[in-house]
Scaffold this motif. Structure first.
Motif, PDB file in Angstrom:
ATOM      1  N   PRO A   1       0.829  -1.215   0.000  1.00 26.38           N
ATOM      2  CA  PRO A   1       0.000   0.000   0.000  1.00 26.38           C
ATOM      3  C   PRO A   1       0.858   1.257   0.000  1.00 26.38           C
ATOM      4  O   PRO A   1       1.990   1.258   0.460  1.00 26.38           O
ATOM      5  CB  PRO A   1      -0.785  -0.133   1.307  1.00 26.38           C
ATOM      6  CG  PRO A   1       0.092  -0.966   2.189  1.00 26.38           C
ATOM      7  CD  PRO A   1       0.794  -1.929   1.281  1.00 26.38           C
ATOM      8  N   ILE A   2       0.273   2.338  -0.516  1.00 25.47           N
ATOM      9  CA  ILE A   2       0.971   3.610  -0.495  1.00 25.47           C
ATOM     10  C   ILE A   2       0.920   4.189   0.926  1.00 25.47           C
ATOM     11  O   ILE A   2      -0.084   4.055   1.634  1.00 25.47           O
ATOM     12  CB  ILE A   2       0.347   4.584  -1.523  1.00 25.47           C
ATOM     13  CG1 ILE A   2       1.199   5.839  -1.651  1.00 25.47           C
ATOM     14  CG2 ILE A   2      -1.092   4.904  -1.175  1.00 25.47           C
ATOM     15  CD1 ILE A   2       0.789   6.701  -2.836  1.00 25.47           C
ATOM     16  N   LYS A   3       2.005   4.791   1.351  1.00 24.82           N
ATOM     17  CA  LYS A   3       2.132   5.287   2.727  1.00 24.82           C
ATOM     18  C   LYS A   3       1.686   6.747   2.815  1.00 24.82           C
ATOM     19  O   LYS A   3       2.072   7.580   2.004  1.00 24.82           O
ATOM     20  CB  LYS A   3       3.587   5.153   3.190  1.00 24.82           C
ATOM     21  CG  LYS A   3       3.811   5.600   4.628  1.00 24.82           C
ATOM     22  CD  LYS A   3       5.277   5.435   4.998  1.00 24.82           C
ATOM     23  CE  LYS A   3       5.531   5.897   6.429  1.00 24.82           C
ATOM     24  NZ  LYS A   3       6.983   5.764   6.786  1.00 24.82           N
ATOM     25  N   ARG A   4       0.868   7.047   3.829  1.00 25.38           N
ATOM     26  CA  ARG A   4       0.420   8.419   4.051  1.00 25.38           C
ATOM     27  C   ARG A   4       1.379   9.125   5.008  1.00 25.38           C
ATOM     28  O   ARG A   4       1.784   8.569   6.026  1.00 25.38           O
ATOM     29  CB  ARG A   4      -0.989   8.418   4.642  1.00 25.38           C
ATOM     30  CG  ARG A   4      -1.514   9.825   4.907  1.00 25.38           C
ATOM     31  CD  ARG A   4      -2.893   9.767   5.478  1.00 25.38           C
ATOM     32  NE  ARG A   4      -3.393  11.106   5.762  1.00 25.38           N
ATOM     33  CZ  ARG A   4      -4.580  11.380   6.315  1.00 25.38           C
ATOM     34  NH1 ARG A   4      -5.388  10.372   6.634  1.00 25.38           N
ATOM     35  NH2 ARG A   4      -4.951  12.622   6.542  1.00 25.38           N
ATOM     36  N   VAL A   5       1.743  10.380   4.686  1.00 24.09           N
ATOM     37  CA  VAL A   5       2.612  11.181   5.550  1.00 24.09           C
ATOM     38  C   VAL A   5       1.922  12.505   5.840  1.00 24.09           C
ATOM     39  O   VAL A   5       1.004  12.931   5.125  1.00 24.09           O
ATOM     40  CB  VAL A   5       3.990  11.421   4.895  1.00 24.09           C
ATOM     41  CG1 VAL A   5       4.729  10.105   4.685  1.00 24.09           C
ATOM     42  CG2 VAL A   5       3.835  12.158   3.573  1.00 24.09           C
ATOM     43  N   GLN A   6       2.370  13.184   6.899  1.00 20.63           N
ATOM     44  CA  GLN A   6       1.760  14.442   7.314  1.00 20.63           C
ATOM     45  C   GLN A   6       2.285  15.633   6.532  1.00 20.63           C
ATOM     46  O   GLN A   6       1.584  16.623   6.332  1.00 20.63           O
ATOM     47  CB  GLN A   6       1.995  14.650   8.813  1.00 20.63           C
ATOM     48  CG  GLN A   6       1.330  13.591   9.683  1.00 20.63           C
ATOM     49  CD  GLN A   6      -0.175  13.555   9.487  1.00 20.63           C
ATOM     50  OE1 GLN A   6      -0.825  14.600   9.367  1.00 20.63           O
ATOM     51  NE2 GLN A   6      -0.736  12.337   9.432  1.00 20.63           N
ATOM     52  N   GLU A   7       3.539  15.528   6.116  1.00 23.65           N
ATOM     53  CA  GLU A   7       4.097  16.641   5.354  1.00 23.65           C
ATOM     54  C   GLU A   7       5.240  16.148   4.487  1.00 23.65           C
ATOM     55  O   GLU A   7       5.806  15.082   4.733  1.00 23.65           O
ATOM     56  CB  GLU A   7       4.594  17.738   6.287  1.00 23.65           C
ATOM     57  CG  GLU A   7       5.680  17.282   7.249  1.00 23.65           C
ATOM     58  CD  GLU A   7       6.114  18.409   8.173  1.00 23.65           C
ATOM     59  OE1 GLU A   7       7.219  18.293   8.703  1.00 23.65           O
ATOM     60  OE2 GLU A   7       5.352  19.388   8.355  1.00 23.65           O
ATOM     61  N   PHE A   8       5.539  16.912   3.407  1.00 22.82           N
ATOM     62  CA  PHE A   8       6.639  16.603   2.508  1.00 22.82           C
ATOM     63  C   PHE A   8       7.772  17.587   2.734  1.00 22.82           C
ATOM     64  O   PHE A   8       7.538  18.752   3.088  1.00 22.82           O
ATOM     65  CB  PHE A   8       6.198  16.711   1.037  1.00 22.82           C
ATOM     66  CG  PHE A   8       5.387  15.542   0.569  1.00 22.82           C
ATOM     67  CD1 PHE A   8       5.964  14.288   0.426  1.00 22.82           C
ATOM     68  CD2 PHE A   8       4.046  15.704   0.264  1.00 22.82           C
ATOM     69  CE1 PHE A   8       5.217  13.219  -0.026  1.00 22.82           C
ATOM     70  CE2 PHE A   8       3.296  14.638  -0.181  1.00 22.82           C
ATOM     71  CZ  PHE A   8       3.884  13.390  -0.326  1.00 22.82           C
ATOM     72  N   GLU A   9       8.952  17.103   2.495  1.00 27.14           N
ATOM     73  CA  GLU A   9      10.100  18.012   2.494  1.00 27.14           C
ATOM     74  C   GLU A   9      10.091  18.765   1.174  1.00 27.14           C
ATOM     75  O   GLU A   9      10.048  18.162   0.103  1.00 27.14           O
ATOM     76  CB  GLU A   9      11.397  17.221   2.657  1.00 27.14           C
ATOM     77  CG  GLU A   9      12.640  18.102   2.643  1.00 27.14           C
ATOM     78  CD  GLU A   9      13.926  17.276   2.749  1.00 27.14           C
ATOM     79  OE1 GLU A   9      15.001  17.885   2.633  1.00 27.14           O
ATOM     80  OE2 GLU A   9      13.821  16.044   2.921  1.00 27.14           O
ATOM     81  N   ILE A  10      10.081  20.079   1.273  1.00 23.67           N
ATOM     82  CA  ILE A  10      10.046  20.910   0.075  1.00 23.67           C
ATOM     83  C   ILE A  10      11.456  21.019  -0.484  1.00 23.67           C
ATOM     84  O   ILE A  10      12.383  21.438   0.209  1.00 23.67           O
ATOM     85  CB  ILE A  10       9.504  22.306   0.382  1.00 23.67           C
ATOM     86  CG1 ILE A  10       8.121  22.198   1.047  1.00 23.67           C
ATOM     87  CG2 ILE A  10       9.418  23.132  -0.904  1.00 23.67           C
ATOM     88  CD1 ILE A  10       7.095  21.503   0.206  1.00 23.67           C
TER      89      ILE A  10
END
Length: 664
Positions: free
Chosen positions: A653-662
């Motif tokens: 499954p694809i993993k959900r994260v709270q934020e991405f590194e810009i």
């Protein structure tokens, strides 16, 4: 309950009665190809060193022709192979359909498609060589005659009239061919009386002497073989004429052919040294005053041979389609007679092929170099299939089968080797065509099998209550009163995953009755039966269709008849569910759902299977699609698409994260 379906035309009788009329008809239908062979057989031998000036070579050649017609055509085809009667039908694909279950060999289909591909390929050149050989006779009077132009005009006219049907033209074929064979016999006798000793050449010693005492003469067998290239038509046209009519008429044909070959041999012995490249022994034995009449008769015979080839190609392709060797193509029925069909794309292919051959080779002598190589493969494949037929269908003892196999393996193997020298001179063309046809049939057949490996069958018991609830859910818009799906399984307890996907997942489909049709193509050519089984009374039914490989699957018409039968027997209520129509006894509506599987781009397959599947999807574009091929139309059908496999290709499954590194 098993019942018959009407197909709108009567099948060919397994036993066509022997009659004078049927004998005459068989001359026009069966013998066009083999009957025009005298136009070019001896002429094809001119290039052999010393042939025109050596009587021993000429006698050996006519002896080889006689024994080829005796062993190959008479014994193998007329007396043995015609017994392989598939409910009145013959031919390579009919033979395969007859034995595939009895022999239980998965690889048998390879022999069938090699034979069918080679027969189609060599058939393309038959029209060109017979017509060109006939018209070239004019050059004996006028060497500057534009033969190529005349031949192209005849070919274009011949292929152009196919869409109109050939029923009326066909009625005259028999009498014309009777006159043709009679003419050949009389012309032969007119020469034999000048040199009666030529009859001695029928002794097999002269064949032995040719092959043993004349170095390099083995390649003459390549030209000798041309005398029997039409033998496959004897078997393929079994259903049109019947075994008795073919056998009896063959002996008349054979006698006339042998007389003509003997007459040509006499002329060559007496006049061979004066022959030029424009000389054709067939025309040379004609009196000067008869030459124009002879050319006209030869042209008519060539047209009849070409017509038989075209009709035969339609039949071969039709059988290949029914046996899942080719995609469905558009078929037009030009009369109410079974077999009178017109396949536009096949007609166009033959037309282009014949025109190319005429323009590329230009002379019958060069065409002869390309002719015969591929048909030896067809005959070898028929021999192999006949071995399985004799052993597993007729249950003959092994020693007899071995004698047949070894005998014809040697004969046809020798012809194949002798014809190999033609490869560079033009045989490459028919071999290339054979390879193209073979690749198309091989990839279509195996591509379907690869697709079927991804089909999953689900437990019907699990989905019966789901389907019933959907049929009663008024929140779902009714798709149709009767909803029809095509199923790949005959097991009443299983259901295709693509059908469940369509009913429950794609867009839920509500109907009062769900039908699942399973179609099987059977070996009997004109079998047309169905059986109905209730899975959930009043809601889910299965229909099993058994259709012969020569029956057009007009599923729309068949389904309407089935509903009418069930209505009359009281098994279903086929009156419209809509009150406004029900009070007038209107018929319930129906709709077909076709779920097509497309290849997932992410699906990883072994390289060979990947290639086969890609070619399969390309070949499918040449066909007319599942909707038209089953006799359906857009007004009562819905076409949907589903992935080749409904399994998850990427289980992680694809993993959900709270934020991405810009990232700058």
């Amino acid at each position: 309950m098993k019942r018959n379906l009407s197909t709108g035309s009567k099948p060919s009788s397994t036993h066509i009665n022997l009659s004078l009329g049927a004998l005459i008809v068989s001359l026009g239908i069966v013998y066009g190809d083999i009957g025009t062979s005298p136009l070019y057989v001896f002429k094809a031998m001119f290039s052999f060193h010393g042939f025109l000036t050596n009587p021993d070579l000429i006698k050996g050649a006519v002896s080889a022709i006689f024994w080829t017609l005796t062993l190959q055509t008479t014994l193998k085809y007329v007396l043995i192979t015609l017994r392989a009667d598939n409910h009145g039908e013959g031919g390579t694909f009919s033979l395969y359909a007859l034995i595939k279950k009895a022999a239980k060999r998965k690889s048998l289909y390879l022999f069938a498609i090699i034979g069918g591909a080679a027969l189609l390929a060599d058939g393309v050149i038959t029209c060109a060589i017979t017509t060109t050989s006939a018209i070239e006779g004019i050059q004996m009077r006028k060497p500057d005659t534009p033969v190529v132009l005349i031949v192209l005009l005849i070919i274009c006219l011949l292929f152009g009239i196919q869409q109109l049907g050939t029923r009326n033209i066909g009625r005259s074929f028999g009498p014309i061919m009777f006159l043709w064979f009679s003419m050949m016999g009389i012309l032969g006798i007119s020469q034999i009386v000048n040199y009666p000793q030529i009859i001695e050449s029928l002794n097999p010693y002269y064949t032995y002497n040719l092959l043993v005492n004349h170095p390099g003469s083995f390649i003459l067998l390549g030209a000798v073989f041309l005398c029997t290239t039409g033998a496959e038509a004897l078997y393929a046209d079994l259903g049109h004429c019947g075994i008795k009519n073919i056998r009896i008429s063959w002996f008349f044909v054979k006698i006339m052919l042998i007389l003509n070959y003997l007459g040509q041999a006499v002329w060559l012995i007496q006049n061979g040294a004066t022959a030029t490249k424009f000389t054709n022994p067939f025309y040379a034995i004609m009196p000067e005053w008869f030459l124009i009449t002879g050319i006209i008769m030869a042209t008519l015979a060539a047209i009849i041979a070409s017509q038989a080839l075209i009709s035969g190609a339609f039949t071969i392709v039709g059988e290949a389609i029914s046996l899942n060797f080719l995609p469905r193509l558009k078929v037009k029925y030009t009369s109410n007679i079974k077999g009178q069909v017109y396949i536009p794309r096949v007609n166009a292919m033959l037309w282009v092929g014949c025109c190319f051959i005429v323009l590329f080779f230009r002379e019958s002598t060069r065409m002869e170099a390309a002719y015969g190589l591929a048909i030896t493969l067809t005959m070898l494949m028929t021999t192999i299939l006949m071995i399985f037929y004799l052993r597993y269908k007729k249950r003959l003892v092994l020693p007899i089968v071995i004698i047949f196999a070894v005998g014809y393996g040697i004969i046809e193997g020798s012809f194949l080797i002798a014809n190999l020298h033609k490869f560079i001179d033009g045989g490459w063309f028919t071999i290339l065509l054979s390879m193209i046809f073979f690749t198309v049939m091989f990839c279509w057949y195996n591509g379907r099998r690869i697709k079927q490996r991804f089909i999953r069958f689900l437990d019907m018991e699990v989905y019966k209550p789901i389907i019933k609830d959907i049929s009663e859910d008024e929140m779902i818009m009714r798709t149709a009163t009767n909803l029809v799906f095509f199923s790949n399984t005959s097991n009443k307890h299983k259901i295709d995953d693509k059908c469940i996907f369509s009913i429950t997942s794609h867009t839920p489909k509500r109907a009062d009755i769900y039908w699942f049709i399973h179609i099987e193509t059977v070996g009997e050519p004109y079998k047309c039966e169905y059986m109905v089984e209730p899975v959930l009374e009043g809601v889910i039914y299965r229909i099993y269709l058994h259709l012969g490989f020569r029956i057009e699957p007009k599923i729309n018409q068949f389904f309407v008849q089935i509903l009418s039968d069930l209505q009359r027997s009281g098994e279903i209520d086929n009156t419209s569910r809509y009150p406004s129509l029900r009070k007038y006894n209107g018929t319930a509506d129906y709709k077909f759902i076709i779920v097509d599987r497309l290849k997932n781009p992410e699906l990883q397959l072994p390289l060979m299977k990947e290639i086969i599947l890609n070619i399969y999807y390309w070949v499918r574009k040449l066909g007319i699609g599942d909707m038209a091929s089953n006799g359906l139309h857009s007004g009562n059908s819905i076409l949907e698409y589903a992935p080749l496999t409904l399994d998850r290709l990427y289980p992680k499954p694809i993993k959900r994260v709270q934020e991405f590194e810009i990232l700058d």
